[in-house]
Design a protein around this motif. Structure first.
Motif, PDB file in Angstrom:
ATOM      1  N   LEU A 163       0.595  -0.753   0.102  1.00  0.00           N
ATOM      2  CA  LEU A 163       0.183   0.240   0.043  1.00  0.00           C
ATOM      3  C   LEU A 163       1.033   1.153   0.374  1.00  0.00           C
ATOM      4  CD1 LEU A 163      -3.171   1.173   0.114  1.00  0.00           C
ATOM      5  CD2 LEU A 163      -2.467   1.015   2.273  1.00  0.00           C
ATOM      6  N   LEU A 164       2.162   1.165   0.617  1.00  0.00           N
ATOM      7  CA  LEU A 164       3.197   2.214   1.267  1.00  0.00           C
ATOM      8  C   LEU A 164       3.972   2.817  -0.664  1.00  0.00           C
ATOM      9  CD1 LEU A 164       4.001   2.092   5.100  1.00  0.00           C
ATOM     10  CD2 LEU A 164       3.051   3.954   3.814  1.00  0.00           C
ATOM     11  N   GLN A 165       3.944   1.648  -1.232  1.00  0.00           N
ATOM     12  CA  GLN A 165       4.290   1.869  -2.297  1.00  0.00           C
ATOM     13  C   GLN A 165       3.738   2.022  -3.457  1.00  0.00           C
ATOM     14  OE1 GLN A 165       5.630  -2.386  -2.725  1.00  0.00           O
ATOM     15  NE2 GLN A 165       7.884  -1.764  -2.173  1.00  0.00           N
ATOM     16  N   LYS A 166       2.452   1.786  -3.276  1.00  0.00           N
ATOM     17  CA  LYS A 166       1.281   2.357  -4.236  1.00  0.00           C
ATOM     18  C   LYS A 166       1.441   4.132  -3.917  1.00  0.00           C
ATOM     19  CE  LYS A 166      -1.226  -1.899  -4.849  1.00  0.00           C
ATOM     20  NZ  LYS A 166      -2.292  -2.767  -5.027  1.00  0.00           N
ATOM     21  N   GLN A 167       1.700   4.151  -3.054  1.00  0.00           N
ATOM     22  CA  GLN A 167       0.817   6.008  -2.614  1.00  0.00           C
ATOM     23  C   GLN A 167       1.894   6.914  -3.227  1.00  0.00           C
ATOM     24  OE1 GLN A 167       0.284   5.039   1.782  1.00  0.00           O
ATOM     25  NE2 GLN A 167      -1.658   5.820   2.141  1.00  0.00           N
ATOM     26  N   GLN A 168       3.096   5.503  -2.822  1.00  0.00           N
ATOM     27  CA  GLN A 168       4.481   6.937  -3.260  1.00  0.00           C
ATOM     28  C   GLN A 168       4.482   6.453  -4.423  1.00  0.00           C
ATOM     29  OE1 GLN A 168       8.453   4.378  -2.409  1.00  0.00           O
ATOM     30  NE2 GLN A 168       9.539   5.948  -2.346  1.00  0.00           N
ATOM     31  N   GLN A 169       3.677   5.888  -5.567  1.00  0.00           N
ATOM     32  CA  GLN A 169       3.970   5.616  -6.774  1.00  0.00           C
ATOM     33  C   GLN A 169       2.554   7.460  -7.178  1.00  0.00           C
ATOM     34  OE1 GLN A 169       2.295   1.915  -8.369  1.00  0.00           O
ATOM     35  NE2 GLN A 169       4.915   0.851  -7.675  1.00  0.00           N
ATOM     36  N   GLN A 217       1.847  12.109  -9.337  1.00  0.00           N
ATOM     37  CA  GLN A 217       1.799  13.391  -8.962  1.00  0.00           C
ATOM     38  C   GLN A 217       2.937  15.091  -8.965  1.00  0.00           C
ATOM     39  OE1 GLN A 217      -0.635  13.182  -5.453  1.00  0.00           O
ATOM     40  NE2 GLN A 217      -2.066  12.522  -6.018  1.00  0.00           N
ATOM     41  N   LEU A 218       3.499  14.169  -8.484  1.00  0.00           N
ATOM     42  CA  LEU A 218       4.859  15.168  -8.775  1.00  0.00           C
ATOM     43  C   LEU A 218       5.653  15.199  -9.685  1.00  0.00           C
ATOM     44  CD1 LEU A 218       7.110  14.003  -5.697  1.00  0.00           C
ATOM     45  CD2 LEU A 218       5.803  15.767  -5.636  1.00  0.00           C
ATOM     46  N   ASN A 219       5.335  14.373 -10.769  1.00  0.00           N
ATOM     47  CA  ASN A 219       5.982  14.955 -12.578  1.00  0.00           C
ATOM     48  C   ASN A 219       4.938  15.641 -12.680  1.00  0.00           C
ATOM     49  OD1 ASN A 219       7.995  12.949 -11.764  1.00  0.00           O
ATOM     50  ND2 ASN A 219       7.182  11.272 -12.557  1.00  0.00           N
ATOM     51  N   ILE A 220       3.547  15.388 -12.776  1.00  0.00           N
ATOM     52  CA  ILE A 220       2.590  16.046 -12.975  1.00  0.00           C
ATOM     53  C   ILE A 220       2.783  17.608 -12.818  1.00  0.00           C
ATOM     54  CG2 ILE A 220      -0.320  16.867 -13.329  1.00  0.00           C
ATOM     55  CD1 ILE A 220      -0.239  13.977 -12.869  1.00  0.00           C
ATOM     56  N   HIS A 221       3.083  17.825 -11.539  1.00  0.00           N
ATOM     57  CA  HIS A 221       3.124  19.119 -11.254  1.00  0.00           C
ATOM     58  C   HIS A 221       4.625  19.940 -11.855  1.00  0.00           C
ATOM     59  CE1 HIS A 221       0.001  20.094  -7.790  1.00  0.00           C
ATOM     60  NE2 HIS A 221       0.788  18.584  -7.798  1.00  0.00           N
ATOM     61  N   THR A 222       5.703  19.160 -12.207  1.00  0.00           N
ATOM     62  CA  THR A 222       6.794  19.723 -12.518  1.00  0.00           C
ATOM     63  C   THR A 222       6.629  19.893 -13.472  1.00  0.00           C
ATOM     64  OG1 THR A 222       8.142  17.817 -11.066  1.00  0.00           O
ATOM     65  CG2 THR A 222       8.714  19.072 -13.320  1.00  0.00           C
ATOM     66  N   GLN A 223       5.868  19.472 -14.990  1.00  0.00           N
ATOM     67  CA  GLN A 223       5.403  19.547 -16.307  1.00  0.00           C
ATOM     68  C   GLN A 223       4.352  21.315 -16.237  1.00  0.00           C
ATOM     69  OE1 GLN A 223       6.041  18.638 -18.363  1.00  0.00           O
ATOM     70  NE2 GLN A 223       7.873  17.067 -17.291  1.00  0.00           N
ATOM     71  N   ILE A 224       3.436  21.111 -14.579  1.00  0.00           N
ATOM     72  CA  ILE A 224       2.436  22.337 -15.154  1.00  0.00           C
ATOM     73  C   ILE A 224       3.664  23.213 -14.853  1.00  0.00           C
ATOM     74  CG2 ILE A 224       1.288  23.406 -13.512  1.00  0.00           C
ATOM     75  CD1 ILE A 224      -0.328  21.113 -12.877  1.00  0.00           C
ATOM     76  N   TYR A 225       4.795  23.594 -13.857  1.00  0.00           N
ATOM     77  CA  TYR A 225       5.777  24.532 -13.404  1.00  0.00           C
ATOM     78  C   TYR A 225       6.322  24.928 -15.056  1.00  0.00           C
ATOM     79  CZ  TYR A 225       4.916  23.688  -8.822  1.00  0.00           C
ATOM     80  OH  TYR A 225       4.075  23.326  -6.929  1.00  0.00           O
ATOM     81  N   LEU A 226       6.448  23.960 -14.919  1.00  0.00           N
ATOM     82  CA  LEU A 226       7.869  24.531 -16.519  1.00  0.00           C
ATOM     83  C   LEU A 226       6.733  25.480 -17.402  1.00  0.00           C
ATOM     84  CD1 LEU A 226       9.874  20.430 -17.411  1.00  0.00           C
ATOM     85  CD2 LEU A 226      10.523  23.159 -16.606  1.00  0.00           C
ATOM     86  N   LEU A 227       5.388  24.752 -17.748  1.00  0.00           N
ATOM     87  CA  LEU A 227       4.897  24.772 -18.682  1.00  0.00           C
ATOM     88  C   LEU A 227       4.114  26.929 -17.947  1.00  0.00           C
ATOM     89  CD1 LEU A 227       2.131  22.781 -19.760  1.00  0.00           C
ATOM     90  CD2 LEU A 227       3.842  23.125 -20.718  1.00  0.00           C
TER      91      LEU A 227
END
Length: 214
Positions: free
Chosen positions: A123-129, A134-144
């Motif tokens: 469960l923790l591994q899934k939550q980490q994924q 989400q972090l990757n999405i936010h990174t793309q948002i910041y880049l845009l």
């Protein structure tokens, strides 16, 4: 009572004295014992009464005397034996220690604990994924966002009269990056709309999904 059954006598007296009810106590019906806090039991009871600091040793001994285990609605371990009940010391004489039988109940307890830990780990591994995605999405948002900022800045630089608009724009952008407050962000984009021009950023539900657009 023989040396082998001193374990049962100690356990019975602990429960009857109610001295350690914060970690071990009788069940409401008096026919089983409840482990309220395994950590406290290891810390307070095991060293003083059982010459050990591992609750797994205690569980193994219960298994050797034929105790069964289940989990109650509060997810506490509950051990029971037909000859082990509150206020009935004499029935302890009927409890015999298993000499040759494998500790299947103890192994079952350990297996249950391991299974629980593995499930929690998965469960923790899934939550980490999910968090990483989400972090990757936010990174793309910041880049845009940064690209949009650069476009607006380049557009405003073309006209020296737009110096004040540049200052307002970048002060507003700072507020966005401070926390993406809904009201602030909405007001900022109203300001950006007023700047106008072919390169002005437009409020986009893709870039800013937290904003509501008419």
């Amino acid at each position: 009572m023989g040396n082998q059954k001193k374990f049962l006598q100690k356990l019975f007296n602990i429960l009857e004295s109610k001295e350690h009810e914060d970690c071990i106590q009788w069940s409401p019906d008096g026919k089983s014992l409840l482990i309220i806090s395994g950590e406290l039991f290891e810390e307070q009871v095991m060293p003083s009464y059982f010459n050990s600091t591992k609750i797994s040793t205690f569980y193994r001994q219960l298994s050797q005397y034929g105790f069964k285990v289940k989990q109650n609605e509060k997810k506490q371990k509950q051990f029971y034996h037909s000859n082990f009940e509150q206020g009935n010391f004499e029935k302890l004489l009927n409890i015999e220690r298993r000499q040759r039988q494998l500790n299947q109940d103890y192994d079952s307890i350990i297996s249950e604990e391991n299974k629980k830990l593995k499930n929690e780990l998965k469960l923790l591994q899934k939550q980490q994924q999910v968090i990483q995605a989400q972090l990757n999405i936010h990174t793309q948002i910041y880049l845009l966002i940064c690209k949009q900022i650069k476009n607006v800045y380049d557009y405003l630089k073309q006209d020296e009269d737009n110096e004040e608009e540049c200052r307002i724009f970048f002060e507003s952008i700072i507020q966005i990056f401070k926390g993406f407050n809904h009201d602030i962000a909405q007001n900022i984009f109203e300001e950006l709309k007023n700047i106008g021009g072919p390169l002005s950023p437009q409020p986009s539900p893709i870039l800013f999904p937290y904003l509501k657009f008419n």
